[in-house]
Design a protein around this motif. Sequence first.
Motif, PDB file in Angstrom:
ATOM      1  N   HIS A  77       0.796  -1.232   0.000  1.00 36.16           N
ATOM      2  CA  HIS A  77       0.000   0.000   0.000  1.00 36.16           C
ATOM      3  C   HIS A  77       0.825   1.277   0.000  1.00 36.16           C
ATOM      4  N   GLY A  78       2.148   1.151   0.061  1.00 36.33           N
ATOM      5  CA  GLY A  78       2.998   2.332   0.027  1.00 36.33           C
ATOM      6  C   GLY A  78       3.232   2.923   1.406  1.00 36.33           C
ATOM      7  N   PRO A  79       3.940   4.053   1.443  1.00 36.72           N
ATOM      8  CA  PRO A  79       4.314   4.674   2.706  1.00 36.72           C
ATOM      9  C   PRO A  79       3.106   4.964   3.603  1.00 36.72           C
ATOM     10  N   ALA A  80       3.348   4.895   4.912  1.00 33.36           N
ATOM     11  CA  ALA A  80       2.280   5.127   5.883  1.00 33.36           C
ATOM     12  C   ALA A  80       2.889   5.492   7.224  1.00 33.36           C
ATOM     13  N   THR A  81       2.047   6.045   8.084  1.00 33.66           N
ATOM     14  CA  THR A  81       2.452   6.340   9.456  1.00 33.66           C
ATOM     15  C   THR A  81       2.142   5.133  10.337  1.00 33.66           C
ATOM     16  N   ALA A  82       2.708   5.124  11.527  1.00 34.01           N
ATOM     17  CA  ALA A  82       2.421   4.059  12.484  1.00 34.01           C
ATOM     18  C   ALA A  82       0.925   4.020  12.813  1.00 34.01           C
ATOM     19  N   SER A  83       0.306   5.187  12.921  1.00 34.89           N
ATOM     20  CA  SER A  83      -1.135   5.246  13.236  1.00 34.89           C
ATOM     21  C   SER A  83      -1.982   4.655  12.119  1.00 34.89           C
ATOM     22  N   ARG A  84      -1.648   4.982  10.878  1.00 34.36           N
ATOM     23  CA  ARG A  84      -2.407   4.425   9.745  1.00 34.36           C
ATOM     24  C   ARG A  84      -2.226   2.912   9.651  1.00 34.36           C
ATOM     25  N   LEU A  85      -1.006   2.458   9.888  1.00 35.57           N
ATOM     26  CA  LEU A  85      -0.761   1.016   9.871  1.00 35.57           C
ATOM     27  C   LEU A  85      -1.485   0.325  11.016  1.00 35.57           C
ATOM     28  N   ALA A  86      -1.526   0.963  12.176  1.00 32.58           N
ATOM     29  CA  ALA A  86      -2.240   0.392  13.318  1.00 32.58           C
ATOM     30  C   ALA A  86      -3.717   0.211  12.982  1.00 32.58           C
ATOM     31  N   GLU A  87      -4.295   1.222  12.362  1.00 29.89           N
ATOM     32  CA  GLU A  87      -5.703   1.153  11.964  1.00 29.89           C
ATOM     33  C   GLU A  87      -5.932   0.038  10.948  1.00 29.89           C
ATOM     34  N   ARG A  88      -5.062  -0.053   9.951  1.00 30.06           N
ATOM     35  CA  ARG A  88      -5.184  -1.057   8.897  1.00 30.06           C
ATOM     36  C   ARG A  88      -5.070  -2.478   9.459  1.00 30.06           C
ATOM     37  N   LEU A  89      -4.162  -2.662  10.433  1.00 27.71           N
ATOM     38  CA  LEU A  89      -3.884  -4.007  10.954  1.00 27.71           C
ATOM     39  C   LEU A  89      -4.615  -4.333  12.254  1.00 27.71           C
ATOM     40  N   GLY A  90      -5.387  -3.382  12.779  1.00 28.95           N
ATOM     41  CA  GLY A  90      -6.114  -3.632  14.018  1.00 28.95           C
ATOM     42  C   GLY A  90      -5.196  -3.749  15.230  1.00 28.95           C
ATOM     43  N   GLU A  91      -4.151  -2.940  15.241  1.00 30.74           N
ATOM     44  CA  GLU A  91      -3.172  -2.952  16.333  1.00 30.74           C
ATOM     45  C   GLU A  91      -3.133  -1.572  16.985  1.00 30.74           C
ATOM     46  N   SER A  92      -2.427  -1.465  18.094  1.00 31.89           N
ATOM     47  CA  SER A  92      -2.243  -0.157  18.715  1.00 31.89           C
ATOM     48  C   SER A  92      -1.124   0.586  17.992  1.00 31.89           C
ATOM     49  N   SER A  93      -1.208   1.914  17.991  1.00 30.39           N
ATOM     50  CA  SER A  93      -0.154   2.680  17.332  1.00 30.39           C
ATOM     51  C   SER A  93       1.160   2.550  18.095  1.00 30.39           C
TER      52      SER A  93
END
Length: 190
Positions: A35-51
């Motif tokens: 999906h390309g570059p992302a922030t930790a927060s966006r990745l957390a949302e995408r993967l259902g994890e905490s930032s």
Amino acid sequence: MTQPEESKYRKLDARSLRGIAHPLRMQLLSALRLHGPATASRLAERLGESSGATSYHLRQLATHGFVEDAPEQGKGRERWWRAVDQGLEFDSTQLADPDPAVRGAADVFLHEIATTHTRELSTWLGTREDWQPTWSGATDMSDWTVRLTPERTRELIGKIHELLESYEDEDAPGTERVRFHTHAFPIESE
């Protein structure tokens, strides 16, 4: 820190294998590649994890050279990350490494790859009706059993990899990203 263009794939050594062999780290790296570059927060949302968890594991991935900052993406204090390589090469001889930590990391790595392949295939099966009908006829779930020596098996794997790399067709109309999973392993003969 970005590797030269001719090296799209990174060979895992014992140290980097220990750095990647964690399910969340592997998911983060995969998400950045797909999906390309992302922030930790966006990745957390995408993967259902905490930032906090994604931020920690992104820093660990950066320590081992799998990801790097993508400052051109950010605004203000946002920290963006991108994958350094397009793929990983695993040397299966590491399964016989005398260091139990390396063998354990190799085992975690391979099991996570198998889990990811299963998850991707299951996602396709669950969403295939969302795609245009032309894609339905352009998919495949085949398996083959052939009698080969280890040398011939390595040769065939190499040819499959070369063939897949030769089919990159980025600019054609109607192009989508298509996943190919290959698995080659011996089975017991009857």
